[in-house]
Design an enzyme around this catalytic site. Structure first.
Site, PDB file in Angstrom:
ATOM      1  NE  ARG A 159      -3.964  -2.122   0.279  1.00 10.35           N
ATOM      2  CZ  ARG A 159      -4.622  -2.667  -0.722  1.00 10.35           C
ATOM      3  NH1 ARG A 159      -4.284  -2.413  -1.982  1.00 10.35           N
ATOM      4  NH2 ARG A 159      -5.621  -3.486  -0.496  1.00 10.35           N
ATOM      5  CG  ASN A 173      -3.170  -2.276  -6.406  1.00  9.13           C
ATOM      6  OD1 ASN A 173      -2.134  -2.679  -5.878  1.00  9.13           O
ATOM      7  ND2 ASN A 173      -4.362  -2.745  -6.064  1.00  9.13           N
ATOM      8  CG  HIS A 218      -6.865  -9.576 -11.247  1.00  8.82           C
ATOM      9  ND1 HIS A 218      -7.027  -9.206  -9.927  1.00  8.82           N
ATOM     10  CD2 HIS A 218      -8.113  -9.909 -11.679  1.00  8.82           C
ATOM     11  CE1 HIS A 218      -8.305  -9.295  -9.588  1.00  8.82           C
ATOM     12  NE2 HIS A 218      -8.992  -9.714 -10.645  1.00  8.82           N
ATOM     13  CG  ASP A 225      -4.731 -10.633  -3.739  1.00  7.59           C
ATOM     14  OD1 ASP A 225      -4.112  -9.564  -3.842  1.00  7.59           O
ATOM     15  OD2 ASP A 225      -5.884 -10.813  -4.179  1.00  7.59           O
TER      16      ASP A 225
HETATM   17  N1  LIG Z   1      -7.743  -8.862  -4.498  1.00 15.26           N
HETATM   18  C1  LIG Z   1      -8.458  -7.824  -4.156  1.00 15.26           C
HETATM   19  O1  LIG Z   1      -9.671  -7.952  -3.966  1.00 15.26           O
HETATM   20  N2  LIG Z   1      -7.923  -6.596  -3.988  1.00 15.26           N
HETATM   21  C2  LIG Z   1      -6.578  -6.191  -4.275  1.00 15.26           C
HETATM   22  C3  LIG Z   1      -6.357  -6.017  -5.749  1.00 15.26           C
HETATM   23  C4  LIG Z   1      -6.261  -7.328  -6.500  1.00 15.26           C
HETATM   24  O2  LIG Z   1      -5.369  -8.131  -6.256  1.00 15.26           O
HETATM   25  O3  LIG Z   1      -7.063  -7.581  -7.384  1.00 15.26           O
HETATM   26  C5  LIG Z   1      -6.289  -4.882  -3.554  1.00 15.26           C
HETATM   27  O4  LIG Z   1      -5.268  -4.259  -3.869  1.00 15.26           O
HETATM   28  O5  LIG Z   1      -7.047  -4.500  -2.658  1.00 15.26           O
HETATM   29 ZN   LIG Z   2      -5.677  -9.136  -8.382  1.00 14.91          ZN
HETATM   30 ZN   LIG Z   3      -3.535  -8.547  -5.751  1.00 13.29          ZN
END
Ligand SMILES: NC(=O)N[C@@H](CC(=O)O)C(=O)O
Ligand SMILES: [Zn+2]
Ligand SMILES: [Zn+2]
Length: 429
Positions: free
Chosen positions: A57, A87, A171, A298
């Protein structure tokens, strides 16, 4: 330093000598003069886990997680290397975006890789100039951060990565196959009272299989090495394998199903979503028999305040980096998995797939990234005990085996109670 009487995943009881951050020898080793000895007491010694899919993050969303808190959470769960996703804000889609993240990642207490992302305004020139861990996760549909891209851009990006010899992590969901009708009407209350099962109906299982097929086809056309991120269905796993790609599965898709959503509500909203209990069992079967290459978390922390919204307003994603190895070892203790499978999916296989020859193995010459586990000391997982900034876990009340200690390149980064003053490094730099 000599770690004496350690049981390896294959059952051998050995001594391990650590020198200058590396494993210097494995076997029946006599102590040398003045050598520090740690008696492992025949407990289980595993290579430090490599979690190739985390969202720490930072920069941009420090209220959810930082490199400091994310890496500490990882270390307390036996993870010594992570790969971070793009992201963030700024996104890691340009050389400058990469550099901004690299600055923050210097606060990590474990080793790391930084992925490059793809958006219509990315800058491949400057991005590929940086030491990318992988290109990815490349979003074939929108998820947190709205980085979904179209088919042409995906092909162009894969081509570019193929030329650069950089693996592509995908993804794989196809938004054309989402069922919009599933999220119309009454979706319940907020947080745990939301009807999160609607999310699973919306982002259909079919949408994954079709996207995986497209990703592996593009891999074949471009010569790019394709790795499918967070595969959530047996159909997705099989399509990846059949197409010559590797795949990863998350702990939540192995240990949770749609049956848990009545309790979890938005705390169980993630992409791809939880699937039926039948599909979950089929995933676990593929894990146990070696058809799943990698377990990766993830790790996608969001705050309780963010999750305590309606189904459509709450963000997607759940934390998991600290509970991955504990949950898998819990399953091994129950006889559902072999310890060698656990070692392979969290350490050896990710090291092989992502070309980290110095990681993921307890062998002479490898980095001394190791963690010790007492399989008799399984305990209840509680969000309050974990170290992620987000402060909750979807696995509350599950049983896990946490490390007694975790070592990064020969230094104690987690002693079971506190964190050492250890600095992680970029594994590609
Ligand atoms: N997996 C998720 O639901 N969220 C992930 C993004 C992702 O990996 O698709 C995120 O960054 O919050
Ligand atoms: Zn993802
Ligand atoms: Zn992810």
């Amino acid at each position: 330093m000599r770690i004496a009487n350690a049981t390896l995943a294959d059952g051998r009881v050995v001594d391990v000598r650590v020198e200058d951050g590396r494993i210097a020898a494995v076997g029946d080793l006599d102590p040398v003069a003045d050598e520090e000895t740690i008696d492992a007491d025949e407990n289980l010694l595993l290579p430090g886990a490599i979690d190739v899919h985390v969202h720490f993050r930072e920069p941009g969303f420090e209220h959810k997680e930082t490199w400091e808190t994310g890496s500490q959470s990882a270390a307390a769960g036996g993870v010594t290397t992570v790969a971070d996703q793009p992201n963030t804000d700024p996104t890691t889609t340009t050389g400058a975006g990469f550099d901004a993240k690299a600055d923050r990642a210097a606060n990590s207490c474990i080793d790391y890789g930084i992925n490059g992302g793809v958006t219509p305004d990315w800058d491949p020139e400057s991005l590929f100039d940086r030491p990318l861990f992988a290109l990815g996760e490349v979003f074939l549909a929108d998820s947190t951060g709205d980085m979904g891209i179209d088919a042409d851009l995906f092909s162009a990006a894969a081509e570019r990565a193929g030329e650069a010899g950089v693996p592509v992590t995908v993804h794989a969901e196809d938004a054309d196959l989402f069922d919009e009708s599933a999220i119309e009407g009454d979706l319940g209350g907020i947080g745990r009272d939301a009807d999160a099962d609607a999310w699973s109906a919306y982002r259909s299982a079919e949408a994954e299989a079709v996207a995986v097929e497209r990703a592996v086809r593009v891999g074949g056309e471009t010569g790019a090495q394709i790795h499918i991120a967070h595969t959530s269905t047996p159909e997705g796993v099989d399509a990846a394998r059949d197409g010559g790609a590797t795949c990863e599965v998350t702990p939540h898709h192995l240990f949770l199903s749609r049956d848990d959503l009545a309790d979890l509500g938005t705390y169980g909203r993630m992409n791809p979503p939880l699937r039926s209990e039948e599909r979950r069992e089929a995933m676990f079967e593929r894990l146990a028999d070696g058809r799943i290459d990698v377990v990766a978390t993830d790790h996608a922390p969001h705050t309780v305040d963010e999750k305590d919204q309606s189904l459509l307003d709450a963000p997607s994603g759940v934390p998991g980096v600290e509970t991955m190895v504990p949950l898998l070892l819990g399953a091994a203790v129950d006889g559902d998995l072999s310890l060698e499978t656990v070692r392979d999916v969290v350490a050896t296989n990710p090291a092989d797939i992502f070309d980290l020859p110095q990681k993921g193995r307890i062998e002479e010459g490898a980095d001394a990234d190791i963690a010790l586990y007492d399989l008799d000391a399984a305990r209840e997982i509680r969000g309050d005990d974990l170290h992620s900034k987000c402060g909750w876990t979807p696995f509350e009340g599950f049983t896990g085996v946490f490390p007694e200690w975790t070592m990064l390149r020969g230094e104690l980064v987690w002693d079971g109670e506190s964190f050492g003053d250890v600095s992680g490094e970029n594994v590609r730099a």
